[in-house]
Motif scaffolding. Structure first.
Motif, PDB file in Angstrom:
ATOM      1  N   UNK A  82       0.856  -1.182   0.000  1.00 56.16           N
ATOM      2  CA  UNK A  82       0.000   0.000   0.000  1.00 56.16           C
ATOM      3  C   UNK A  82       0.892   1.232   0.000  1.00 56.16           C
ATOM      4  N   UNK A  83       0.648   2.125  -0.961  1.00 54.47           N
ATOM      5  CA  UNK A  83       1.344   3.410  -1.022  1.00 54.47           C
ATOM      6  C   UNK A  83       0.260   4.469  -0.885  1.00 54.47           C
ATOM      7  N   UNK A  84       0.247   5.166   0.252  1.00 53.20           N
ATOM      8  CA  UNK A  84      -0.865   6.056   0.578  1.00 53.20           C
ATOM      9  C   UNK A  84      -0.353   7.435   0.969  1.00 53.20           C
ATOM     10  N   UNK A  85      -1.005   8.470   0.464  1.00 51.40           N
ATOM     11  CA  UNK A  85      -0.738   9.835   0.901  1.00 51.40           C
ATOM     12  C   UNK A  85      -1.532  10.006   2.202  1.00 51.40           C
ATOM     13  N   UNK A  86      -0.849   9.809   3.316  1.00 50.78           N
ATOM     14  CA  UNK A  86      -1.489   9.741   4.626  1.00 50.78           C
ATOM     15  C   UNK A  86      -2.266  11.013   4.958  1.00 50.78           C
ATOM     16  N   UNK A  87      -1.657  12.162   4.720  1.00 47.67           N
ATOM     17  CA  UNK A  87      -2.302  13.429   5.086  1.00 47.67           C
ATOM     18  C   UNK A  87      -3.596  13.651   4.320  1.00 47.67           C
ATOM     19  N   UNK A  88      -3.584  13.373   3.016  1.00 46.81           N
ATOM     20  CA  UNK A  88      -4.794  13.563   2.214  1.00 46.81           C
ATOM     21  C   UNK A  88      -5.871  12.555   2.602  1.00 46.81           C
ATOM     22  N   UNK A  89      -5.471  11.331   2.882  1.00 50.41           N
ATOM     23  CA  UNK A  89      -6.446  10.320   3.307  1.00 50.41           C
ATOM     24  C   UNK A  89      -7.088  10.743   4.629  1.00 50.41           C
ATOM     25  N   UNK A  90      -6.263  11.204   5.559  1.00 51.79           N
ATOM     26  CA  UNK A  90      -6.785  11.668   6.848  1.00 51.79           C
ATOM     27  C   UNK A  90      -7.735  12.862   6.649  1.00 51.79           C
ATOM     28  N   UNK A  91      -7.362  13.777   5.777  1.00 53.61           N
ATOM     29  CA  UNK A  91      -8.220  14.937   5.495  1.00 53.61           C
ATOM     30  C   UNK A  91      -9.588  14.474   4.997  1.00 53.61           C
ATOM     31  N   UNK A  92      -9.604  13.578   4.007  1.00 51.72           N
ATOM     32  CA  UNK A  92     -10.871  13.151   3.422  1.00 51.72           C
ATOM     33  C   UNK A  92     -11.721  12.359   4.419  1.00 51.72           C
ATOM     34  N   UNK A  93     -11.082  11.569   5.270  1.00 51.17           N
ATOM     35  CA  UNK A  93     -11.841  10.835   6.286  1.00 51.17           C
ATOM     36  C   UNK A  93     -12.442  11.806   7.292  1.00 51.17           C
ATOM     37  N   UNK A  94     -11.678  12.824   7.695  1.00 45.84           N
ATOM     38  CA  UNK A  94     -12.189  13.812   8.646  1.00 45.84           C
ATOM     39  C   UNK A  94     -13.294  14.679   8.050  1.00 45.84           C
ATOM     40  N   UNK A  95     -13.228  14.931   6.736  1.00 46.96           N
ATOM     41  CA  UNK A  95     -14.241  15.722   6.068  1.00 46.96           C
ATOM     42  C   UNK A  95     -15.544  14.932   5.954  1.00 46.96           C
ATOM     43  N   UNK A  96     -15.458  13.607   5.952  1.00 47.51           N
ATOM     44  CA  UNK A  96     -16.671  12.799   5.923  1.00 47.51           C
ATOM     45  C   UNK A  96     -16.821  11.914   4.713  1.00 47.51           C
ATOM     46  N   UNK A  97     -15.769  11.736   3.921  1.00 46.48           N
ATOM     47  CA  UNK A  97     -15.843  10.823   2.778  1.00 46.48           C
ATOM     48  C   UNK A  97     -15.994   9.402   3.300  1.00 46.48           C
ATOM     49  N   UNK A  98     -16.900   8.639   2.699  1.00 50.02           N
ATOM     50  CA  UNK A  98     -17.181   7.283   3.157  1.00 50.02           C
ATOM     51  C   UNK A  98     -16.346   6.278   2.367  1.00 50.02           C
ATOM     52  N   UNK A  99     -15.490   5.511   3.040  1.00 50.77           N
ATOM     53  CA  UNK A  99     -14.706   4.503   2.324  1.00 50.77           C
ATOM     54  C   UNK A  99     -15.512   3.223   2.105  1.00 50.77           C
ATOM     55  N   UNK A 100     -15.145   2.485   1.070  1.00 50.99           N
ATOM     56  CA  UNK A 100     -15.725   1.159   0.878  1.00 50.99           C
ATOM     57  C   UNK A 100     -15.122   0.236   1.928  1.00 50.99           C
ATOM     58  N   UNK A 101     -15.632  -0.976   2.038  1.00 51.72           N
ATOM     59  CA  UNK A 101     -15.156  -1.893   3.074  1.00 51.72           C
ATOM     60  C   UNK A 101     -13.662  -2.198   2.924  1.00 51.72           C
ATOM     61  N   UNK A 102     -13.234  -2.485   1.709  1.00 46.96           N
ATOM     62  CA  UNK A 102     -11.820  -2.803   1.483  1.00 46.96           C
ATOM     63  C   UNK A 102     -10.936  -1.611   1.793  1.00 46.96           C
ATOM     64  N   UNK A 103     -11.347  -0.449   1.351  1.00 52.94           N
ATOM     65  CA  UNK A 103     -10.553   0.760   1.603  1.00 52.94           C
ATOM     66  C   UNK A 103     -10.530   1.071   3.096  1.00 52.94           C
ATOM     67  N   UNK A 104     -11.634   0.829   3.793  1.00 51.77           N
ATOM     68  CA  UNK A 104     -11.653   1.054   5.244  1.00 51.77           C
ATOM     69  C   UNK A 104     -10.601   0.167   5.916  1.00 51.77           C
ATOM     70  N   UNK A 105     -10.518  -1.097   5.497  1.00 49.73           N
ATOM     71  CA  UNK A 105      -9.497  -1.991   6.064  1.00 49.73           C
ATOM     72  C   UNK A 105      -8.085  -1.510   5.743  1.00 49.73           C
ATOM     73  N   UNK A 106      -7.892  -1.014   4.536  1.00 52.76           N
ATOM     74  CA  UNK A 106      -6.574  -0.483   4.152  1.00 52.76           C
ATOM     75  C   UNK A 106      -6.229   0.731   5.017  1.00 52.76           C
ATOM     76  N   UNK A 107      -7.185   1.632   5.178  1.00 49.90           N
ATOM     77  CA  UNK A 107      -6.939   2.840   5.971  1.00 49.90           C
ATOM     78  C   UNK A 107      -6.692   2.503   7.441  1.00 49.90           C
ATOM     79  N   UNK A 108      -7.386   1.503   7.961  1.00 53.06           N
ATOM     80  CA  UNK A 108      -7.130   1.065   9.335  1.00 53.06           C
ATOM     81  C   UNK A 108      -5.727   0.498   9.452  1.00 53.06           C
TER      82      UNK A 108
END
Length: 181
Positions: free
Chosen positions: A49-75
């Motif tokens: 997994x190669x993830x832009x952590x700051x942008x992912x955190x921003x979008x999660x805090x703003x309220x973007x809903x991840x799919x189940x697989x993406x939620x597991x990746x983000x966790x």
């Protein structure tokens, strides 16, 4: 706009490779997206997994809903842990320094577990190769033993044939000698 964090498929047949994107929920899976925040390769062990952590955190805090697989990746990458810790800072439970120490401790522990998985996989491969080598050596020894027995039997048969031919030649000489006399 209902925003989703989801996977966008790429790669080739039987070898999927995914981009983690921010997209409108109504957009097609591989269609238009707002932002690409990372990649996910499930073909490696463990998955890469190669993830832009700051942008992912921003979008999660703003309220973007991840799919189940993406939620597991983000966790797995710690985005939800950081969101939780930041929520504690907003409530006054602890300060930014405590957040950083807790997150870094979690990240180190995660790295150790990933290294252990990689090490165990490499060790298992090495043991499997060693077992295969030993099995092949046993088979080769059995084949060599059969060949040696076969050659010994052929040599014995050849020696017996040579002895029989020699005895027949001597018998012919003895039979020919009295006839001359």
């Amino acid at each position: 706009m209902a925003t989703k964090i989801r996977l966008q498929r790429g790669g080739r047949k039987n070898y999927a490779f995914y981009s983690i994107v921010i997209a409108d929920a109504r957009a097609p899976r591989d269609g238009r997206f707002t932002e690409k925040i990372g990649t996910y390769n499930p073909n490696t062990n463990p998955a890469t997994v190669d993830l832009n952590f700051d942008r992912a955190l921003y979008w999660v805090e703003v309220g973007a809903q991840p799919t189940d697989t993406v939620r597991n990746i983000l966790k797995g990458e710690g985005v939800y842990l950081m969101k939780h810790l930041r929520g504690g800072v907003k409530k006054g439970a602890f300060d930014e320094q405590a957040v950083e120490t807790k997150f870094n401790a979690w990240k180190e522990n995660k790295q150790k577990s990933l290294e252990a998985v990689k090490e165990n996989t490499a060790k298992a491969k090495k043991e499997l190769a060693q077992k295969e080598l030993e099995a092949e050596k046993k088979i080769n020894e059995a084949i060599a033993k059969k060949i040696a027995e076969k050659k010994a039997a052929e040599a014995k048969a050849a020696a017996e044939a040579a002895e029989a031919a020699k005895a027949e030649a001597e018998a012919n000489e003895e039979a020919a000698a009295p006839a001359e006399a």
